[in-house]
Enzyme design. Structure first.
Site, PDB file in Angstrom:
ATOM      1  N   ASP A 169      -0.121  -5.749  47.025  1.00  0.00           N
ATOM      2  CA  ASP A 169       1.116  -6.414  46.595  1.00  0.00           C
ATOM      3  C   ASP A 169       1.680  -7.231  47.759  1.00  0.00           C
ATOM      4  O   ASP A 169       2.059  -6.689  48.792  1.00  0.00           O
ATOM      5  CB  ASP A 169       2.129  -5.352  46.148  1.00  0.00           C
ATOM      6  CG  ASP A 169       3.328  -5.940  45.427  1.00  0.00           C
ATOM      7  OD1 ASP A 169       3.724  -7.080  45.748  1.00  0.00           O
ATOM      8  OD2 ASP A 169       3.887  -5.244  44.547  1.00  0.00           O
ATOM      9  N   HIS A 200       0.759  -7.983  43.022  1.00  0.00           N
ATOM     10  CA  HIS A 200       2.001  -8.005  42.254  1.00  0.00           C
ATOM     11  C   HIS A 200       1.777  -8.743  40.931  1.00  0.00           C
ATOM     12  O   HIS A 200       1.146  -9.794  40.898  1.00  0.00           O
ATOM     13  CB  HIS A 200       3.068  -8.727  43.083  1.00  0.00           C
ATOM     14  CG  HIS A 200       4.462  -8.520  42.616  1.00  0.00           C
ATOM     15  ND1 HIS A 200       5.223  -7.437  43.001  1.00  0.00           N
ATOM     16  CD2 HIS A 200       5.245  -9.256  41.794  1.00  0.00           C
ATOM     17  CE1 HIS A 200       6.415  -7.522  42.450  1.00  0.00           C
ATOM     18  NE2 HIS A 200       6.460  -8.613  41.703  1.00  0.00           N
TER      19      HIS A 200
END
Length: 231
Positions: A169, A200
């Site tokens: 992420d 993400h």
């Protein structure tokens, strides 16, 4: 059946627009779908529709209603992504969690015996906050941002919480992920799932960010978790 409803704020001075998808027959429970920074767009509505098809009352509140009501953005369009970042900077999550609480109250007035939530990005942070600050029955957060800054609230989590953490992420880095694990791995109410190499937004319903295999796995875990704790 789908519709747009107006949910009264906790203080009764305003209303929060929300997309609602209703199941056929009596709902098993209610699930609040908490949007990313892109508003109640087609992907969020599709998530609600899927929950309704599974027998739940699904509601997605417009979390930006105070300053950008009705906005729908596409994260794959650079200008719209930048617009969304601007809204994120304006947003007050401490006030926003009251909107989630208002949605919980609304769902219960609609006849839902139990209420859960599934939140994404900023909505994932709000799912964590709802678990710590409200009496929601179960919460799920996907790639929640800035949770590492709120771990001092973990002691207040009294009902089940699941967090999905993509290890690559680019908004929630390794140090933040390590802090989340250190604080929550031993919490009796919290379940954490890591997704190696995922980024993400991997569980978006559509678009460039979606990673099919990881999204299907995470969503299956969410479905089982909420079915168990909202029964």
């Amino acid at each position: 059946m789908t519709e747009t409803v107006q949910i009264p704020t906790l203080d009764g001075t305003a209303t929060i627009p929300a997309y609602v998808a209703r199941p056929t027959g009596k709902p098993k429970a209610a699930i609040i779908v908490i949007p990313e920074i892109f508003g109640v767009n087609s992907g969020i509505r599709q998530k609600c529709d899927k929950w309704a098809a599974a027998g739940y009352l699904a509601v997605a509140p417009d979390i930006f209603w105070r300053f950008a009501p009705g906005v729908e953005l596409n994260p794959d369009v650079p200008d719209e992504l930048q617009e969304a970042f601007g809204y994120f900077q304006q947003y007050d999550p401490n006030g926003g969690v009251y909107d989630i609480e208002a949605a919980i109250h609304w769902a219960r007035r609609e006849g839902a015996a139990k209420v859960g939530c599934a939140g994404y990005c900023l909505g994932g942070r709000l799912a964590y906050m709802a678990a710590a600050r409200t009496d929601i029955d179960a919460s799920v957060g996907y790639y929640g941002v800035m949770i590492d800054t709120m771990l001092n609230e973990a002691h207040a989590i009294a009902n089940p919480l699941m967090l999905h953490i993509p290890t690559a992420d680019h908004f929630v880095g390794p140090e933040a992920q390590a802090a989340i694990h250190a604080a929550l791995d031993g919490h009796p109410k919290v379940t954490l799932h890591d997704y190696l190499g995922e980024d993400h937004g991997f569980a978006a319903e559509m678009g460039d960010r979606r990673s099919e295999e990881a999204a299907v796995l995470a969503d299956s875990r969410t479905a089982a978790f909420l079915a168990e704790h909202l029964a």
